[in-house]
Design an enzyme around this catalytic site. Structure first.
Site, mmCIF file in Angstrom:
data_model
loop_
_atom_site.group_PDB
_atom_site.id
_atom_site.type_symbol
_atom_site.label_atom_id
_atom_site.label_comp_id
_atom_site.label_asym_id
_atom_site.label_seq_id
_atom_site.Cartn_x
_atom_site.Cartn_y
_atom_site.Cartn_z
ATOM 1 N N LYS A 252 0.403 -8.609 -2.417
ATOM 2 C CA LYS A 252 -0.282 -9.800 -1.923
ATOM 3 C C LYS A 252 -1.599 -10.034 -2.675
ATOM 4 O O LYS A 252 -1.604 -10.191 -3.884
ATOM 5 C CB LYS A 252 -0.493 -9.677 -0.415
ATOM 6 N N ARG B 236 7.197 10.333 -12.038
ATOM 7 C CA ARG B 236 7.415 10.339 -10.584
ATOM 8 C C ARG B 236 6.296 11.084 -9.862
ATOM 9 O O ARG B 236 6.052 10.871 -8.680
ATOM 10 C CB ARG B 236 8.780 10.970 -10.249
ATOM 11 N N TYR C 117 3.442 -6.627 11.380
ATOM 12 C CA TYR C 117 4.363 -7.133 10.367
ATOM 13 C C TYR C 117 5.794 -6.672 10.667
ATOM 14 O O TYR C 117 6.027 -5.521 11.039
ATOM 15 C CB TYR C 117 3.909 -6.633 8.990
ATOM 16 N N ASP D 41 -3.742 -1.524 8.382
ATOM 17 C CA ASP D 41 -3.178 -2.297 7.278
ATOM 18 C C ASP D 41 -4.190 -3.395 6.955
ATOM 19 O O ASP D 41 -4.406 -4.317 7.742
ATOM 20 C CB ASP D 41 -1.836 -2.905 7.705
#
Length: 352
Positions: free
Chosen positions: A219, A69, A122, A194
């Site tokens: 993506k 983590r 987005y 972004d």
């Protein structure tokens, strides 16, 4: 003789305009990679473990792995590769693009602050931005493609962040990155871009003055439709502090997804070359088609912001948006009869 050979090699690279800078294909393949010491494996292994031996006598505490983590060698290899491609000092990977965006907003904003963001953002990002109001953070949505009056008018004394995408999802609007960065610096405001739609192959916002870049690596960067993930890249001091946020919130990517991301990025440069070529070919075809009303693609000279795109991008990607002539029923008929394209969410994948 070796010294003389080295001089000739430097002259050769200089003549090519490359000097000693590694190209995108080289960075895609080699950046962040390491030879596994125990076995000599040439591919970064999947360190599929929750915990590590700690403390270790052969490593100082600051360099030791403790718990996945917090840090994991597979994930760090992916982080270094993304940072190298973007021209960043450091990077972090997350369990999703929205997790990366959440960490970015959480790091830079506090109650009483104000954020400015573009109108064509987005949908998932916009949901997060709306939720900020619950925590006493103000927001203003503006159009900042080429007219910067709206951006200047939106700036307040408490404005801390300007957030935008370019190209945008889904209308492929373009914002002048360098100009926004200049305005932000004049007012002491942090900028975040972004860069999912462009990828670092086509555009590097950090080199144009932006402070931090975020990605949905689901993506183009991964490109194989088999993982969900996000990334943040930027100055090392920001990343080291955001690491503590990720540690606290638990939004780290899992090691197997990190391994698949590393595999995907090795072909990023060659994939983007084909995405750019195919995107332009499809956009030009559609623009001349009698049944198409309008095409949105920054590589076309008809695009309202083509000149800005040409100035800050090396290629225009594989995403093409367009309007079909006719009503909703005719548009649905068109979509239903597509033979190769898959009707599904996401983008930037080898089969989409």
């Amino acid at each position: 003789m070796k010294k003389l050979y080295g001089i000739y090699l430097q002259i050769f690279w200089s003549l090519l305009g490359l000097k000693n800078e590694k190209g995108f294909s080289t960075k895609s393949v080699h950046a962040g990679e390491f030879i596994e010491k125990e076995s000599g494996a040439v591919i970064v292994p999947i360190y599929q473990t929750s915990t590590f031996l700690y403390p270790r006598e052969d490593k100082p505490e600051a360099e030791s792995y403790i718990y996945t983590r917090i840090r994991n060698p597979t994930l760090e290899a992916a982080e270094k590769k993304i940072a190298a491609l973007e021209g960043a000092e450091a990077g972090l990977v997350f369990s999703s693009g929205l997790s990366a965006i959440h960490a970015t907003l959480s790091y830079f904003l506090k109650p009483g602050d104000h954020i400015i963001y573009i109108n064509d953002v987005y949908g998932g990002t916009e949901v997060q931005l709306k939720l900020l109001e619950k925590y006493g953070i103000e927001r203003t949505q503006v159009i900042i493609e080429s007219d910067f009056d709206a951006l200047l008018d939106a700036i307040r004394e408490n404005t801390k962040l300007i957030y935008f995408e370019t190209p945008t999802n889904p209308l492929l609007r373009i914002t002048d990155i360098k100009e926004v960065a200049k305005i932000a610096k004049e007012h002491g405001i942090i900028t975040v871009v972004d860069n999912t739609f462009a990828t670092p192959i086509n555009q590097q916002p950090l080199l144009l003055g932006i402070d931090v870049v975020v990605h949905s690596v689901t993506k183009y960067l991964n490109g194989h439709s088999d993982i969900i993930g996000g990334a943040i890249v930027g100055p090392a001091n920001y990343m080291s502090e955001m690491l503590q946020l990720r540690r606290a919130f638990g939004g780290i990517m899992d090691p197997f997804a990190g391994f698949l991301l590393l595999r995907g990025m090795k072909t990023l440069a060659v994939r983007m070359a084909m995405h750019n070529k195919n995107g332009m070919a499809i956009a030009e075809f559609l623009e001349d088609h009698p049944k198409i009303e309008r095409v949105y693609y920054p590589g076309l000279t008809s695009h309202i912001s083509h000149e800005i795109a040409k100035k800050q991008m090396r290629g225009y990607g594989g995403m093409v948006s367009f309007e079909v002539k006719g009503n909703a029923e005719e548009t649905y008929h068109f979509m239903k009869n597509l033979k190769i394209a898959t009707i599904a969410v996401s983008l930037g994948l080898f089969h989409k």
